[in-house]
Design a protein around this motif. Structure first.
Motif, PDB file in Angstrom:
ATOM      1  N   LEU A 100       0.316  16.250   2.104  1.00  0.00           N
ATOM      2  CA  LEU A 100      -0.814  16.416   1.189  1.00  0.00           C
ATOM      3  C   LEU A 100      -2.140  16.007   1.819  1.00  0.00           C
ATOM      4  O   LEU A 100      -3.198  16.266   1.262  1.00  0.00           O
ATOM      5  N   LEU A 101      -2.070  15.363   2.972  1.00  0.00           N
ATOM      6  CA  LEU A 101      -3.290  14.890   3.622  1.00  0.00           C
ATOM      7  C   LEU A 101      -3.756  15.800   4.760  1.00  0.00           C
ATOM      8  O   LEU A 101      -4.787  15.549   5.375  1.00  0.00           O
ATOM      9  N   LEU A 148      -2.188  15.761  -5.188  1.00  0.00           N
ATOM     10  CA  LEU A 148      -2.787  14.448  -4.909  1.00  0.00           C
ATOM     11  C   LEU A 148      -3.198  13.756  -6.208  1.00  0.00           C
ATOM     12  O   LEU A 148      -2.971  12.556  -6.382  1.00  0.00           O
ATOM     13  N   LYS A 149      -3.804  14.499  -7.109  1.00  0.00           N
ATOM     14  CA  LYS A 149      -4.186  13.920  -8.405  1.00  0.00           C
ATOM     15  C   LYS A 149      -2.963  13.400  -9.136  1.00  0.00           C
ATOM     16  O   LYS A 149      -2.985  12.308  -9.693  1.00  0.00           O
ATOM     17  N   LEU A 150      -1.900  14.185  -9.140  1.00  0.00           N
ATOM     18  CA  LEU A 150      -0.670  13.774  -9.794  1.00  0.00           C
ATOM     19  C   LEU A 150      -0.105  12.517  -9.136  1.00  0.00           C
ATOM     20  O   LEU A 150       0.320  11.584  -9.814  1.00  0.00           O
ATOM     21  N   ILE A 167       0.856  -1.183   0.000  1.00  0.00           N
ATOM     22  CA  ILE A 167       0.000   0.000   0.000  1.00  0.00           C
ATOM     23  C   ILE A 167       0.890   1.230   0.000  1.00  0.00           C
ATOM     24  O   ILE A 167       1.739   1.393   0.870  1.00  0.00           O
ATOM     25  N   ILE A 168       0.692   2.055  -0.998  1.00  0.00           N
ATOM     26  CA  ILE A 168       1.479   3.284  -1.129  1.00  0.00           C
ATOM     27  C   ILE A 168       0.552   4.450  -0.837  1.00  0.00           C
ATOM     28  O   ILE A 168      -0.511   4.574  -1.441  1.00  0.00           O
ATOM     29  N   THR A 169       0.967   5.294   0.076  1.00  0.00           N
ATOM     30  CA  THR A 169       0.151   6.452   0.425  1.00  0.00           C
ATOM     31  C   THR A 169       0.872   7.734   0.031  1.00  0.00           C
ATOM     32  O   THR A 169       2.097   7.773  -0.048  1.00  0.00           O
ATOM     33  N   PRO A 170       0.089   8.777  -0.192  1.00  0.00           N
ATOM     34  CA  PRO A 170       0.719  10.053  -0.548  1.00  0.00           C
ATOM     35  C   PRO A 170       1.470  10.642   0.639  1.00  0.00           C
ATOM     36  O   PRO A 170       1.253  10.240   1.786  1.00  0.00           O
TER      37      PRO A 170
END
Length: 61
Positions: free
Chosen positions: A12-13, A51-53, A5-8
């Protein structure tokens, strides 16, 4: 099979900043508040774009 699982990035959160409403008695007060709102909106939009990127790049891999 292993799932990773890769998270940003945590930065950014974080919630977007919202300037506190202030009492406005002059046009200058209104202009300063509008400027603060614009800055906050631009900063929040930049986070959303990042985040979109992040997720677009993640899907491509």
């Amino acid at each position: 099979m292993r799932t990773e699982i890769i998270t940003p990035p945590p930065s950014l959160l974080l919630p977007c900043d919202k300037p506190e409403p202030v009492e406005m008695t002059t046009n200058g007060d209104l202009a300063r508040y509008a400027s603060a709102l614009r800055y906050a909106l631009d900063a929040c939009a930049a986070k959303i774009d990042a985040l979109k990127l992040f997720y677009d790049v993640d899907k491509a891999e």
